[in-house]
Scaffold this motif. Structure first.
Motif, PDB file in Angstrom:
ATOM      1  N   LEU A 144       0.136  -1.607   0.901  1.00 53.24           N
ATOM      2  CA  LEU A 144       1.161  -2.403   1.573  1.00 53.24           C
ATOM      3  C   LEU A 144       1.452  -3.689   0.805  1.00 53.24           C
ATOM      4  O   LEU A 144       2.599  -4.139   0.738  1.00 53.24           O
ATOM      5  CB  LEU A 144       0.721  -2.721   3.004  1.00 53.24           C
ATOM      6  N   ALA A 145       0.422  -4.265   0.197  1.00 52.75           N
ATOM      7  CA  ALA A 145       0.624  -5.473  -0.609  1.00 52.75           C
ATOM      8  C   ALA A 145       1.489  -5.175  -1.826  1.00 52.75           C
ATOM      9  O   ALA A 145       2.350  -5.976  -2.206  1.00 52.75           O
ATOM     10  CB  ALA A 145      -0.720  -6.050  -1.040  1.00 52.75           C
ATOM     11  N   THR A 146       1.272  -4.020  -2.442  1.00 50.08           N
ATOM     12  CA  THR A 146       2.105  -3.667  -3.595  1.00 50.08           C
ATOM     13  C   THR A 146       3.544  -3.411  -3.157  1.00 50.08           C
ATOM     14  O   THR A 146       4.484  -3.694  -3.902  1.00 50.08           O
ATOM     15  CB  THR A 146       1.561  -2.425  -4.325  1.00 50.08           C
ATOM     16  N   GLY A 147       3.713  -2.893  -1.942  1.00 48.35           N
ATOM     17  CA  GLY A 147       5.066  -2.696  -1.422  1.00 48.35           C
ATOM     18  C   GLY A 147       5.792  -4.016  -1.242  1.00 48.35           C
ATOM     19  O   GLY A 147       6.971  -4.147  -1.586  1.00 48.35           O
ATOM     20  N   ARG A 148       5.085  -5.009  -0.711  1.00 43.59           N
ATOM     21  CA  ARG A 148       5.689  -6.339  -0.569  1.00 43.59           C
ATOM     22  C   ARG A 148       6.078  -6.892  -1.937  1.00 43.59           C
ATOM     23  O   ARG A 148       7.156  -7.468  -2.110  1.00 43.59           O
ATOM     24  CB  ARG A 148       4.704  -7.291   0.107  1.00 43.59           C
ATOM     25  N   ALA A 149       5.176  -6.734  -2.905  1.00 41.57           N
ATOM     26  CA  ALA A 149       5.440  -7.247  -4.254  1.00 41.57           C
ATOM     27  C   ALA A 149       6.672  -6.584  -4.858  1.00 41.57           C
ATOM     28  O   ALA A 149       7.487  -7.239  -5.523  1.00 41.57           O
ATOM     29  CB  ALA A 149       4.217  -7.015  -5.143  1.00 41.57           C
ATOM     30  N   TYR A 150       6.815  -5.296  -4.632  1.00 43.15           N
ATOM     31  CA  TYR A 150       7.957  -4.547  -5.165  1.00 43.15           C
ATOM     32  C   TYR A 150       9.267  -5.095  -4.599  1.00 43.15           C
ATOM     33  O   TYR A 150      10.239  -5.321  -5.333  1.00 43.15           O
ATOM     34  CB  TYR A 150       7.786  -3.078  -4.794  1.00 43.15           C
TER      35      TYR A 150
END
Length: 232
Positions: free
Chosen positions: A113-119
């Motif tokens: 989920l953190a990588t999704g936010r970063a994307y």
């Protein structure tokens, strides 16, 4: 597990390279051997200011302060230049994703989920670059092996995180490729909508982007968590 954890602040390098004014500095005179970097920075300035249609080797050479012929020492044609810029974009996006993975406490689902936010944040901060990376301006990535490699590496990172989540029971069982495609499609779709300013009422500020990203990954989390009533 809570899915409302906010991504820690980006390190200075990321803020400088991925902020709203990323690539905004007008390239200065370059040292011998630094021509490619000067051309890249000039291209990023033009991409930001004039969009994909405003990019040409002649204009980039003018901004960089070099001869038109000098640009052809590094780029055979415009498509080669666009491939190089796309590689830069994937490298910057990967840097944000890796930072999100490394700085997130919790298991694979929280990391995903953190990588999704970063994307999503990357797309909002670098709209023209994200659009270029996934445009049809380069119809065949295989013609540029380095571009194909960095794009594939990002996909593999996503699949690896989901596979880890499945192994520890945080992410439901299912076909890895299908789950990865669904997860990627959600965050990529939002990132592209923000990049293209296609969301009615969207506010052009960081707070709105963070809120939109949070809502997106919360929905994603519900779909990825194991369902006790779903047959294995």
């Amino acid at each position: 597990m809570s899915t409302t954890r906010h991504m820690p602040p980006n390190p200075p390098l990321l803020v400088a390279s991925l902020g709203a004014d990323a690539g905004a500095e007008t390239p200065r005179s370059y040292h011998h051997g630094d021509l490619r970097n000067a051309l890249q920075q000039s291209a990023l300035v033009l991409l930001r200011d004039k969009g994909l249609e405003g990019l040409s080797l002649r204009e980039i050479s003018k901004v960089a302060g070099v001869s038109h012929a000098a640009a052809y020492r590094h780029y055979a044609d415009k498509q080669a230049l666009l491939a190089d810029l796309s590689i830069v974009g994937f490298e910057q996006l990967t840097q944000m994703v890796e930072h999100a993975l490394a700085s997130t406490l919790g298991g694979p689902l929280a990391q995903l989920l953190a990588t999704g936010r970063a994307y999503v944040v990357f797309g909002a901060r670098q709209p023209q670059l994200l659009q270029l990376m996934f445009s049809n301006a380069i119809p065949d990535w295989q013609a540029f092996p380095e571009l194909a490699s960095v794009g594939q590496a990002l996909t593999q990172s996503l699949q690896h995180t989901i596979a880890q989540g499945q192994q520890c029971g945080e992410i439901r069982a299912g076909d890895l490729a299908s789950l990865s495609m669904a997860a990627w499609s959600m965050v990529h779709g939002l990132a592209m909508l923000l990049a293209g300013k296609r969301i009615p009422g969207a506010l052009p500020d960081e707070a709105y982007v963070q809120q939109a990203a949070e809502q997106c990954v919360n929905v994603l989390a519900k779909g990825l968590r194991p369902d006790p009533e779903r047959p294995a």
